[in-house]
Write a protein that holds these residues in place. Structure first.
Motif, PDB file in Angstrom:
ATOM      1  N   MET A 185       1.819  19.511  19.473  1.00 36.16           N
ATOM      2  CA  MET A 185       2.624  19.082  18.283  1.00 36.16           C
ATOM      3  C   MET A 185       2.289  17.224  18.783  1.00 36.16           C
ATOM      4  O   MET A 185       1.991  17.037  19.790  1.00 36.16           O
ATOM      5  CB  MET A 185       4.137  19.039  18.611  1.00 36.16           C
ATOM      6  N   VAL A 186       2.069  16.692  17.667  1.00 36.35           N
ATOM      7  CA  VAL A 186       2.150  15.379  17.520  1.00 36.35           C
ATOM      8  C   VAL A 186       3.368  14.736  17.231  1.00 36.35           C
ATOM      9  O   VAL A 186       4.027  15.397  16.417  1.00 36.35           O
ATOM     10  CB  VAL A 186       0.934  14.789  16.564  1.00 36.35           C
ATOM     11  N   ALA A 187       3.571  13.548  17.595  1.00 32.41           N
ATOM     12  CA  ALA A 187       5.196  13.443  17.588  1.00 32.41           C
ATOM     13  C   ALA A 187       5.224  11.660  17.634  1.00 32.41           C
ATOM     14  O   ALA A 187       4.427  11.176  18.239  1.00 32.41           O
ATOM     15  CB  ALA A 187       6.029  13.881  18.565  1.00 32.41           C
ATOM     16  N   GLN A 188       6.444  11.255  17.212  1.00 30.84           N
ATOM     17  CA  GLN A 188       6.576   9.939  17.467  1.00 30.84           C
ATOM     18  C   GLN A 188       7.320   9.554  18.691  1.00 30.84           C
ATOM     19  O   GLN A 188       7.483  10.391  19.435  1.00 30.84           O
ATOM     20  CB  GLN A 188       7.845   9.442  16.330  1.00 30.84           C
ATOM     21  N   PRO A 189       7.168   8.470  19.043  1.00 29.63           N
ATOM     22  CA  PRO A 189       7.816   7.992  20.659  1.00 29.63           C
ATOM     23  C   PRO A 189       9.112   8.509  20.764  1.00 29.63           C
ATOM     24  O   PRO A 189      10.029   8.481  19.478  1.00 29.63           O
ATOM     25  CB  PRO A 189       7.683   6.455  20.744  1.00 29.63           C
ATOM     26  N   PRO A 190       9.641   8.922  21.905  1.00 30.21           N
ATOM     27  CA  PRO A 190      11.170   9.675  21.876  1.00 30.21           C
ATOM     28  C   PRO A 190      12.070   8.470  21.670  1.00 30.21           C
ATOM     29  O   PRO A 190      13.171   8.316  22.696  1.00 30.21           O
ATOM     30  CB  PRO A 190      10.899  10.284  23.216  1.00 30.21           C
ATOM     31  N   ASN A 217       3.234   6.649  11.347  1.00 33.65           N
ATOM     32  CA  ASN A 217       3.592   7.968  10.693  1.00 33.65           C
ATOM     33  C   ASN A 217       1.992   8.405  10.109  1.00 33.65           C
ATOM     34  O   ASN A 217       1.755   9.687   9.988  1.00 33.65           O
ATOM     35  CB  ASN A 217       4.355   7.491   9.483  1.00 33.65           C
ATOM     36  N   ARG A 218       1.070   7.413   9.743  1.00 36.23           N
ATOM     37  CA  ARG A 218      -0.080   7.860   9.140  1.00 36.23           C
ATOM     38  C   ARG A 218      -1.073   8.377  10.191  1.00 36.23           C
ATOM     39  O   ARG A 218      -1.886   9.243  10.236  1.00 36.23           O
ATOM     40  CB  ARG A 218      -0.594   6.770   8.251  1.00 36.23           C
ATOM     41  N   GLY A 219      -0.770   7.923  11.386  1.00 31.59           N
ATOM     42  CA  GLY A 219      -1.503   8.296  12.592  1.00 31.59           C
ATOM     43  C   GLY A 219      -0.986   9.579  12.963  1.00 31.59           C
ATOM     44  O   GLY A 219      -1.774  10.524  13.423  1.00 31.59           O
ATOM     45  N   VAL A 220       0.258  10.111  12.652  1.00 31.78           N
ATOM     46  CA  VAL A 220       0.664  11.217  13.211  1.00 31.78           C
ATOM     47  C   VAL A 220       0.127  12.246  12.165  1.00 31.78           C
ATOM     48  O   VAL A 220      -0.450  13.372  12.368  1.00 31.78           O
ATOM     49  CB  VAL A 220       2.268  11.216  12.785  1.00 31.78           C
ATOM     50  N   LEU A 221       0.047  12.187  10.935  1.00 33.63           N
ATOM     51  CA  LEU A 221      -0.552  13.048   9.752  1.00 33.63           C
ATOM     52  C   LEU A 221      -1.982  13.110   9.840  1.00 33.63           C
ATOM     53  O   LEU A 221      -2.534  14.101   9.603  1.00 33.63           O
ATOM     54  CB  LEU A 221      -0.242  12.357   8.338  1.00 33.63           C
ATOM     55  N   SER A 222      -2.610  11.968  10.073  1.00 35.04           N
ATOM     56  CA  SER A 222      -4.207  12.282  10.624  1.00 35.04           C
ATOM     57  C   SER A 222      -4.470  13.035  11.756  1.00 35.04           C
ATOM     58  O   SER A 222      -5.601  13.737  11.592  1.00 35.04           O
ATOM     59  CB  SER A 222      -4.682  10.749  10.791  1.00 35.04           C
ATOM     60  N   MET A 223      -3.680  12.909  12.801  1.00 36.22           N
ATOM     61  CA  MET A 223      -4.036  13.915  13.720  1.00 36.22           C
ATOM     62  C   MET A 223      -3.603  15.448  13.685  1.00 36.22           C
ATOM     63  O   MET A 223      -4.248  16.383  13.838  1.00 36.22           O
ATOM     64  CB  MET A 223      -3.290  13.402  15.044  1.00 36.22           C
ATOM     65  N   VAL A 224      -2.580  15.508  12.643  1.00 36.83           N
ATOM     66  CA  VAL A 224      -2.415  16.986  12.204  1.00 36.83           C
ATOM     67  C   VAL A 224      -3.660  17.418  11.195  1.00 36.83           C
ATOM     68  O   VAL A 224      -3.909  18.624  11.405  1.00 36.83           O
ATOM     69  CB  VAL A 224      -0.849  16.958  11.374  1.00 36.83           C
ATOM     70  N   LEU A 230       0.744  20.404  15.096  1.00 32.08           N
ATOM     71  CA  LEU A 230       1.646  20.444  14.250  1.00 32.08           C
ATOM     72  C   LEU A 230       2.603  19.324  14.511  1.00 32.08           C
ATOM     73  O   LEU A 230       2.440  18.269  15.439  1.00 32.08           O
ATOM     74  CB  LEU A 230       3.017  21.448  14.388  1.00 32.08           C
ATOM     75  N   ALA A 231       3.493  18.795  13.471  1.00 30.96           N
ATOM     76  CA  ALA A 231       4.318  17.677  13.464  1.00 30.96           C
ATOM     77  C   ALA A 231       5.671  17.752  12.483  1.00 30.96           C
ATOM     78  O   ALA A 231       5.526  18.631  11.571  1.00 30.96           O
ATOM     79  CB  ALA A 231       3.685  16.254  12.804  1.00 30.96           C
ATOM     80  N   VAL A 232       6.471  17.471  13.219  1.00 37.11           N
ATOM     81  CA  VAL A 232       7.882  17.549  12.224  1.00 37.11           C
ATOM     82  C   VAL A 232       8.370  16.030  11.989  1.00 37.11           C
ATOM     83  O   VAL A 232       8.494  15.361  13.177  1.00 37.11           O
ATOM     84  CB  VAL A 232       9.011  18.168  13.230  1.00 37.11           C
ATOM     85  N   VAL A 233       8.430  15.630  10.802  1.00 36.77           N
ATOM     86  CA  VAL A 233       8.563  14.369  10.517  1.00 36.77           C
ATOM     87  C   VAL A 233       9.601  14.258   9.429  1.00 36.77           C
ATOM     88  O   VAL A 233       9.851  15.167   8.480  1.00 36.77           O
ATOM     89  CB  VAL A 233       7.303  13.735   9.844  1.00 36.77           C
ATOM     90  N   PRO A 234      10.414  13.212   9.262  1.00 42.22           N
ATOM     91  CA  PRO A 234      11.338  12.874   8.238  1.00 42.22           C
ATOM     92  C   PRO A 234      10.471  12.877   6.826  1.00 42.22           C
ATOM     93  O   PRO A 234       9.333  12.500   6.785  1.00 42.22           O
ATOM     94  CB  PRO A 234      11.701  11.623   8.490  1.00 42.22           C
TER      95      PRO A 234
END
Length: 287
Positions: A185-190, A217-224, A230-234
């Motif tokens: 998974m790709v994620a935001q910092p905790p 946010n766009r970095g997360v989506l780019s890596m997905v 995967l990623a879980v995002v708002p």
């Protein structure tokens, strides 16, 4: 000596007679005479030489000194009055703390409308991804969660989470949370609400493999999109159309993050800040 005295002195000096000054000020001539008498008492001497008849009055040396400084005072008073009226009308400066999703999705609508209504408004935005931002020093602050401390706050909206995947990785429809167990998974910092998300994973016995973290946010989506995980995002993180698949998470799953707008308690808000709150609520309703 007060502003009325100075305004009367200026009017008589400009118009030349008490009668014309009265017309300019909307006073009676006797009221002008009373104002001049009060001014002369305040400064301790005559401010006009009165030749009598239709001849205009003349300034005394004392009144020339008073008038020179008095006109500066009148100009500052007028400037202050104008500034107060502009402030009441919604001009001035407003400082807003924000974060990425709000900046990208909510604030463009708010700022555009605010500047349409008040072209001279001075809007300052401060974006920082941090746990529990401070409301002091700012007029308003957005946060993805309830702020603690001496603040007033209003909930703007619920922002549900979605699973983002490459096309075809999962069948259409909701995906169970346990499907994330062991998944890359790709994620935001905790920090902020991401910390709560990961506690939900742990409470459900789900241990994803976090292979990359980024606050972008766009970095997360780019890596997905690149196939890293995967990623879980708002949902607000999907501020642009995407070629990725999105899935709801099955219940019981991950509750939405809550976005609040807060300000210092017991502090009077400016009309401009109050309008930001109104426009933010309207923008959230449209979402």
């Amino acid at each position: 000596m007060d502003l009325r005295h100075l305004a009367t002195l200026d009017a008589v000096a400009t118009e030349g007679t008490f009668g014309k000054a009265a017309d300019r000020l909307g006073y009676t001539q006797s009221a002008v005479s009373q104002q001049v008498a009060a001014l002369e008492k305040a400064v301790g001497g005559a401010v006009f030489d009165r030749p009598g008849g239709p001849k205009p009055v003349r300034l005394t040396p004392l009144s020339e000194v008073v008038l020179a400084h008095g006109r500066e005072v009148l100009a500052r008073a007028q400037a202050t009055e104008d500034a107060v009226e502009r402030f009441k009308a919604g001009e001035g400066r407003v400082d807003i703390g924000t974060f990425q999703s709000v900046t990208n999705v909510i604030l463009p609508t708010v700022v555009r409308q605010l500047l349409t209504e008040h072209p001279n408004a001075d809007i300052r935005l401060f974006e920082e991804e941090t746990d529990q931002p401070r409301a002091d020093g700012l007029d308003l602050v957005f946060f993805d969660g309830r702020l603690h401390g001496d603040v007033e706050q209003v909930k703007i909206l619920d922002d549900p989470y979605v699973l983002v995947t490459r096309p075809g990785q999962f069948p259409a429809g909701p995906v169970p949370l346990h499907a994330l167990h062991g998944a890359a998974m790709v994620a935001q910092p905790p920090i902020c609400d991401q910390a709560r998300v990961e506690r939900v994973y742990a409470d459900a016995g789900v241990e994803p493999l976090i292979v990359f973290r980024t606050a972008d946010n766009r970095g997360v989506l780019s890596m997905v999109r690149a196939g890293m995980g995967l990623a879980v995002v708002p949902r607000l993180a999907l501020d642009l159309p995407t070629d990725l698949d999105t899935h709801e998470l099955e219940e019981p799953g991950l509750s939405p993050r809550e976005i609040y707008l807060a300000w210092q308690a017991n502090r009077t808000l400016s009309p401009l800040a109050g309008r930001v709150i109104e426009l933010t609520k309207q923008a959230a309703e449209q979402l």
